[in-house]
Design a protein around this motif. Structure first.
Motif, PDB file in Angstrom:
ATOM      1  N   VAL A 628       0.851  -1.190   0.000  1.00  0.00           N
ATOM      2  CA  VAL A 628       0.000   0.000   0.000  1.00  0.00           C
ATOM      3  C   VAL A 628       0.882   1.233   0.000  1.00  0.00           C
ATOM      4  O   VAL A 628       1.811   1.349   0.804  1.00  0.00           O
ATOM      5  N   ASP A 640      -4.947   5.934   0.721  1.00  0.00           N
ATOM      6  CA  ASP A 640      -4.207   4.689   0.601  1.00  0.00           C
ATOM      7  C   ASP A 640      -4.477   4.078  -0.764  1.00  0.00           C
ATOM      8  O   ASP A 640      -5.632   3.929  -1.168  1.00  0.00           O
ATOM      9  N   CYS A 641      -3.410   3.716  -1.459  1.00  0.00           N
ATOM     10  CA  CYS A 641      -3.530   3.125  -2.795  1.00  0.00           C
ATOM     11  C   CYS A 641      -2.997   1.695  -2.750  1.00  0.00           C
ATOM     12  O   CYS A 641      -1.794   1.477  -2.556  1.00  0.00           O
ATOM     13  N   PHE A 642      -3.885   0.722  -2.908  1.00  0.00           N
ATOM     14  CA  PHE A 642      -3.479  -0.680  -2.912  1.00  0.00           C
ATOM     15  C   PHE A 642      -2.778  -0.992  -4.223  1.00  0.00           C
ATOM     16  O   PHE A 642      -3.323  -0.784  -5.301  1.00  0.00           O
TER      17      PHE A 642
END
Length: 742
Positions: A628, A640-642
């Motif tokens: 993440v 938050d960027c998975f």
């Protein structure tokens, strides 16, 4: 009496592949109310830029709104601005693609409104000196550029009106965007803004021209009453026509002389300057200049170029080089088809549009959107690129034959050699210089790029402890030695690492490349040397690594032979790290499988990623953790960027061990969730049919005619000339396409 000429340029844009619901919301809240205001105030001669993806969306969902925009343009009440159709960073493109994107936009707008635009909107105001030549060759007369870029060219004092620049004797007018006016448009009410304009005019002591340009959505978000304040502003502007006139830029261009000639250095939008730089450099600048530093400071501006994103994010750089490879492939196919007659040229419409969509700027950097941090966005770009390449191959009868093509290429333009293995089902890239890791794995049938995972890095906007930072760039099949039973957090952050194999280049010993014809299997042989630190013991280690690509089975089989110079003094783990895009963080996504007929045990199915993993030998264990990153788009909150999942396959090495032989197999399957990233691709939505008539014709009409005419007249000065194209053509081999590339 002194008069003030004001330019208002409104930017309506949605990134290619944005979900329909998201676009519909922006249309309802922002775009339709703005058009209604412009219809109600014909005295406000504004300029309007509408991005290509939004134009496509309007064609299929809100055609009536597109008709209203066309009516305003036809009536001369607004000026429409062109630009790269799918919001590319034009300076990152090959010359023919940059001109093609501009021609596609201009041709569509001319067809839709009856007026061909003379101006062009630049994505994130990215500038390189060659932009003047590119824009001019595409028939563009003027563009908009922020005040900081003008000052960086040496202009002092009042920056207003327009300036002329040129490159290779190709002139271009540049309107200076006023930085103070930009801030006040976001902060002030209508009355305060008009009073400010009056004060600026009085202070100047003569006629004055100011230009503002901005994104409509951000403008709406900046004011509590949305566009209500803009209605008040339009009414005030209409009431002050004795000294204030809102004009179209093209009118001013013909009515006023240039403020002078400037040669603009590389620059980006003021908001993005800090994002392009390494965090340590940003911190040093802040410490030195404190609050006195501004976004339009010339020295600060000259520190920033968009290409710095390619240096900061290896993932963006690899995506860019992949795009260039597909572009050259497309150009080679186009030349072959052209030599064979014009009747089939319309078949290039679809792959050309896929290529152009893949050039959308947000995926190649970070700014007002999450950009490269957005895994869905990158997945959509890869999907378009793979699709465009497949379509190009089909046009010339290539790419469907069984077998593997093998090549040694400098795929990343970094003067290192990669091994490229390509079949109808797989595209595999092994990079010896990066620890023999696999840095490219594309499954052609599903258009999935399984390798595309963003490494966790420090950003200038991160607070203390906000982002975990990786000690190595993430890839696939990375060789590791770890402390025995190291917990997930330790191996994720490299705290448990005992060896330096990931940081060392491996030697390419050879490739079984089927020199006498296509082969169904190809094997890459690598060797690496490193050092293992185990307590007080320092032991040299040698690794032989063989990776076999099975074209028919869509599988990779890798075998390791590990030898230590001395026996291990204590237990440790040998690990293989496989970083995968598209695999959910839920442990249920990893499903154990029974032993197969070959005796491989400890197999797992990673269903969402479309991958089976199986092992030879006993004692393998699997651990995995989500990757993440924390992104903060300019003007927006942190998110938050998975990115994907780090999978660690580990096997115990007991004290006294000196050698190890092991193997594992990665086999492609149909992903359980084939829609991963699909909401952003824009590759096969309803726009394909309806827009095909409106936009597709312009691709082959405007682009075929105007671009090819420009190509013929300027090919010799394009940096992507025949010699370069031949040297960097990628993997087009053997056929007429290969001959065309060479």
């Amino acid at each position: 009496m002194a008069r003030l000429t004001l330019h208002l340029a409104f930017h309506l844009h949605q990134p290619p592949g944005t979900a329909d619901a998201r676009v519909a919301d922006a249309v309802e809240r922002c775009y339709e109310p703005l058009i209604a205001l412009l219809e109600a105030h014909p005295e406000v001669d504004a300029a309007l830029h509408v991005g290509g993806h939004l134009l496509e969306w309007l064609e299929t969902h809100e055609r009536a709104l597109g008709d209203r925009i066309a009516a305003l343009v036809s009536a001369g009440e607004i000026e429409v601005i062109g630009g790269g159709f799918y919001a590319p960073v034009l300076s990152l493109l090959l010359w023919r693609d940059a001109v093609g994107q501009l021609e596609m936009s201009a041709g569509y707008l001319e067809r839709r409104t009856g007026v061909r635009p003379s101006g062009a909107w630049l994505f994130e105001q990215v500038w390189m000196p060659r932009m003047a030549e590119i824009l001019s060759d595409a028939g563009v007369t003027w563009t908009l550029m922020h005040e900081g870029a003008i000052r960086s060219a040496g202009v002092q004092g009042q920056v207003s009106g327009w300036y002329v620049t040129e490159h290779a004797a190709r002139p271009l007018a540049v309107f200076a965007l006023d930085q103070d006016l930009r801030r006040r448009m976001a902060d002030c009410g209508a009355d305060a803004l008009v009073d400010y304009l009056a004060a600026r005019l009085a202070q100047h002591g003569g006629d004055l021209t100011l230009t503002w340009a901005g994104d409509v959505e951000r403008l709406v978000a900046a004011h509590e009453d949305g566009l209500g304040w803009l209605q008040d502003l339009f009414e005030r502007l209409g009431a002050e026509r004795d000294w204030l006139r809102v004009a179209r830029p093209s009118e001013t261009l013909s009515a006023q002389p240039a403020q002078g000639r400037v040669y603009l250095p590389d620059s980006v939008h003021p908001d993005l300057v800090e994002l392009t730089l390494q965090p340590a450099r940003v911190a040093a600048w802040r410490a030195q200049h404190s609050s006195r530093a501004t976004a339009v400071d010339p020295v600060w501006q000259r520190s920033s170029v968009w290409q710095s994103f390619l240096a900061r994010y290896g993932e963006a750089d690899r995506l860019h080089k992949r795009m260039v490879e597909v572009s050259r492939r497309f150009a080679a196919v186009e030349r072959v088809m052209r030599n064979g007659g014009f009747r089939a040229m319309s078949q290039l419409t679809r792959p050309r549009r896929m290529l152009y969509r893949a050039q959308a700027g947000p995926a190649y950097g970070h700014g007002h959107e999450a950009g490269v941090h957005d895994a869905d966005l990158r997945a959509g770009v890869y999907r378009e690129l793979i699709g465009a390449e497949v379509a190009c191959n089909a046009l010339v009868g290539e790419g469907g034959e069984p077998g593997i093509e093998v090549g040694l290429r400098d795929l990343h333009a970094d003067m290192t050699t990669c091994v490229l293995l390509r079949s109808p089902t797989l595209r595999v890239v092994i990079h010896p210089a990066r620890g023999g890791a696999l840095v490219g794995l594309e499954h052609v049938p599903t258009r999935a790029a399984l390798h595309d995972v963003l490494t966790r890095r420090s950003e200038a906007y991160h607070g203390r402890g906000e982002q975990e930072v990786d000690g190595h760039d993430r890839a696939m099949l990375q060789d590791r030695f770890l402390r025995a039973d190291a917990p997930t957090a330790a191996w994720m952050n490299d705290d448990a690492e005992l060896a330096d194999l990931m940081a060392r280049p491996y030697r390419l010993l050879g490739v079984d490349d089927g020199a006498h014809g296509p082969v169904s299997n190809a094997t890459v042989h690598l060797a690496g040397d490193g050092v293992v630190h185990l307590g007080e013991q320092v032991a040299a280690v040698s690794v032989l690594k063989q990776t076999t690509v099975d074209a028919a089975g869509a599988a990779l089989h890798t075998r390791w032979s590990v030898e230590l110079a001395e026996a291990l003094a204590e237990d440790c783990d040998f690990g293989v790290e496989v970083n995968l895009s598209g695999l959910g963080a839920d442990p249920a996504a990893v499903t154990p499988l029974p032993a197969d007929s070959h005796g491989r045990v400890g197999a797992f199915r990673l269903a969402r990623a479309g991958l089976d993993v199986s092992f030879e030998g006993e004692g393998w264990r699997l651990d995995h953790a989500p990757i993440v990153t924390v992104a903060r788009p300019v003007g927006g909150p942190a998110r938050d960027c998975f990115q994907g999942t780090a999978v660690l396959l580990r096997r115990r090495l007991a004290a006294g061990t000196r050698t190890l032989s092991c193997a594992l197999t990665l086999r492609m399957i149909q992903p359980a969730d084939a829609s991963y990233g699909g909401s952003r691709s824009g590759g096969s939505g309803p726009a394909e049919g309806a827009v095909g008539a409106a936009v597709g014709a312009d691709v082959e009409g405007a682009v075929e005619g105007a671009v090819e005419g420009a190509v013929e007249g300027a090919a010799e000065r394009a940096s992507e000339g025949a010699a370069t194209s031949g040297a960097q053509a990628g993997v087009a081999t053997g056929s007429a396409v290969g001959a065309a590339v060479q």
